[in-house]
Design an enzyme around this catalytic site. Sequence first.
Site, PDB file in Angstrom:
ATOM      1  CE  LYS B  77      -4.056   1.806   2.885  1.00  0.00           C
ATOM      2  NZ  LYS B  77      -4.702   1.643   4.037  1.00  0.00           N
ATOM      3  CB  SER B 152      -8.033   3.313   2.895  1.00  0.00           C
ATOM      4  OG  SER B 152      -7.206   2.741   4.070  1.00  0.00           O
ATOM      5  CB  SER B 176      -8.014   0.428   5.961  1.00  0.00           C
ATOM      6  OG  SER B 176      -8.947   1.725   5.836  1.00  0.00           O
TER       7      SER B 176
END
Lengths: 494, 472, 97
Positions: B77, B152, B176
Amino acid sequence: MEKLSKYLYKGYLPTIGIECHVQLKTETKLFSGIDNDARDAKPNTLVSHICFGLPGSLPVLNEKAISLAVKAAFALNVRPQIDSHFDRKHYFYPDLPKGYQITQFEAPIILGGNVKIKLSDSVKDIGITRAHLEEDAGKSTHKEGKDYSLVDLNRAGTPLLEIVSEPDMHSSEEAKAYAHELYLLMKYADVSDANLFYGNMRFDVNVSVSKDQNKLGTRSETKNLNSFRSVEKAVDYEIKRQVDLLEKGGQIIQETRGWNDAKQKTFSQRSKEEAHDYRYFPEPDIPPTKLDNNFINSIEATMPVMPEEWRNILKPLNLDPSSEDLLIDAEVEDANINYLPVIEKFIDSKEALKKVTNWLINIEIPLRRDNPEVKALSTKERVDYYQKIYDLNETGSLNSNRAKDLIEDILKSDAPITDIEKYASDKGYIQVSDESEITEIVRQVLADNEKATNDLKNGETKVIGFLIGQIMKQSQGKANPAIAQKIINQLIKL
Amino acid sequence: MKKWPLITTIANDVNNSKTTAVELVEESLRLIDQNQEYGAIISVLKDKALERAKFIDSEIKSGKNMGRLAGVPFIAKDNILTIGSETTAASNILKGFIAPYQSTAIEKLESEGAICVAKANLDAFGHGGSTENSDFMVTKNPYDKTRVAGGSSGGSAASVVLGLAPFALGTDTGGSIRQPASFTGCIGLKPSYGLVSRSGVIAMASSTDVVGPLTANVSDCALVLDVIAGKDPLDSTTIDRQSGSYEDIDDNIKGRKIGLIKEYLSDSLDEEIKQAINKTTLKLKSAGAEIIEVSIPSLDYALAVYYILCSAELSSNLSRYDGQRFGYSDKTAVNLSESYFKSRAKGFGTEAKRRIMIGTYVLSSGYYDAYYRKAQLVRTKIIQDFHEVFKQVDFLIGPVTPTTAFKIGEKSDPLSMYLSDIMTVGVSLAGIPAISIPMERENGLPIGLQLMTKQRKDKELLGLARKVEELI
Amino acid sequence: MAKLSDKEILELAKLAELELTSEELQKIPGELNSILDYVAILDKVDVKNLEPTYQVTGLNNVQRDDLKIDYKLNKEIMMSDLPDKAEDQIKVKRMIA
């Protein structure tokens, strides 16, 4: 109750509280393992991603800062708090990389305590409100005529202990004495290098004046004073400024002020209306501190003798106050040189103690202050030297002037002087006490000074001084004058 | 959608020269290139990855074993720092920021031979549950390009499901990792708070942020966790590992008590999710587990608590993005104050600003006690309630989200977006581990099952996850 | 709980050093207020005898030795990430007049 009337200035009572930032003596910064000594470092060389506040960087607490804070607590005459934690204090400024300062707001490591200050005619306790650990900001410079500033983050993250006093002071003398005593405490406890020149201690003074002694006036805060003298002068200036303003019908506004040392004046920096909302909240990146009582006790056990105790030890000597202050101050001027333990060694003999103290105050300390290159001596070396010098002086073979010469030689000599007695004798410092040798000189002097000898024989004893002087001259100062006198008496048969 | 072998198999093959790291990386890079339309990837570390792959291959040729992840490509990420490469947190304010240090998680993965090939998309700074808040692009759901991949960690989840690499790293602050795993149909583990170092991870809410793996199966998940878990001298909030390997898991659930959280099975839950859970519950029962319906009443407050605390912490954590030391700096500013205001105004997206405003408000003088402190007190209540319920049961299960993946652009007002986190934030506040594991579905969108257990019992959680994986 | 006025929104933005676009100024006040309305459900929660939980690990006294650490930081990159610099320092708009 303290008599406050003596403090009144034009009918107003001044009240003073002091906040002091003390830089802690650690190898590395408060939250990152980066060298803490920024004195001679080039800009931004002593920085990590933590000091720079880069994304993803996390603070890790330096254990030394905690143990030094515990020491500071004892120096301030209080036990540290078992539970403390860090908080974030938010404001935006280029020297504050994260946009917040990590400090202790809600639960500081020190609550309470007091500092005994010495005034010309009394001793007074100044209360400590709290003391908390926090990180320093970076350093910024603003060159004349440029539209930019430069920021160096070497100092960002240096550990500070902010010590906040109660508003217990009422004169510039007290403010100065408090600042000075705090300096001594931090030095003695070895919490800080406390070098004022390098900003290791910075004072913020809060001053207010009021006609009503039961009500505090509006205060101003003069920030970043870095000498005892500027503390004194800034307080004096503020008292006068505020009283004059009130007398003219003006109003004091709560504000932050700066100190212009060249002009010896304070000046307005920002008022309370512009004050920040710091949005404190507990620092989630650092687990709370929970001190163990055994740990606290182990640090308490290592606390050195503090200035107040030394003053009690010195009391029986009846030193004049300035000599006492000189000794107490000199003790912490160089970490490698300790005078007071020497005094402690002679404590059992009052005569010896008086002499040695005198030598320290009048010979060694001034000599070291004038000659910083003079090498350090260990306490043991110093005790041994002074013991021998004292013994020689006591038996009469070393007079006071020669003792001074000898002490100076010892201090200034490059190689250590191991055999004091031999050295003194080689240097001719030792007085001649051998009667036959002195008799020879006396005979010679009497023969050379016929008139004086006759006068003496006729009972004019005042010429003895002259004759002894001649004998000393002849012997190059080595003859023991008491023995010379005795021999004159014998020869002239007085 | 490429299906990779088990990570252990890949690494063994690399170490035994049956395949090469270069081939694996090239394969991964090819897939990334082919699947650009999904918007999963922000940047590709092509040169660095190939260079590393060549190095690993040459070391193996000279007889070395390069570790348990030798030559295994992975995707991180983009809020996890990768030294020498751009790390943006999908925010314009960090565009062009090159990370000057390595995050601990990546460091640990690389020390076992893994190769980071790309950085995955996210809602900027992690602010969102759909990856629509990325300043760069929207990540699309691999099963339906008109729908979100969740967030996310949407880019990480989509990457794993598309098979761009065998595994990805995500971060989970309020759901997330779990929510995008549920929306896309992969395994997403939120470890116990503190089990994985946050050093080098761009902070959102420091007291709930945690790094975790997104994988195609439970074995891979356990292996990656085993590599990244443990105390880190650079993160004071890290906790000790459980003893032994996280791969060494016991999936026997006979006699285990599993609590079904009543509060999460309300009317607002999609019918198909409800049915999927019922089905799975029956299977667990038949495998010998005891299913008990439990109630955690304070969970009704979890979302409110979370949004107060999370906003407060992130408003603080985002203070450092000021245009002075890194990232976007507005050049039109004529003075210092403008430089701050304009850099932040142009660098941050609307969602970041909204959350900073809330966080600033709840911490400001006069409101701190009513909001921030009150929320921390209710948090204590939630933790106590979890504690109580774990006296009765070994595990908790429930849905991850009230709905399956929604349409891109469907949730336009922020509160309705926040409400999609309602089943994941309780776990985050309590710091307990939870995992999302895909359930059986019939032609619909993926549905994740959330498994939860006590703090520091991540290994036991993986045991149950493996059982569920086997049963479905 | 309180409703934020437009004036308070602007003050808040100032405190957070944020400039809001006119579009954001249209939308954000209503959105913030609806969020604050939602979190008002906490008003009714009884929290008597509870202590706040700031951290969930239960850790205390996590400290490092007072020693220098090699962080393996690439300082050249760190310095080149600076938007502006001069004389190895961070160059910013003038701080004081």
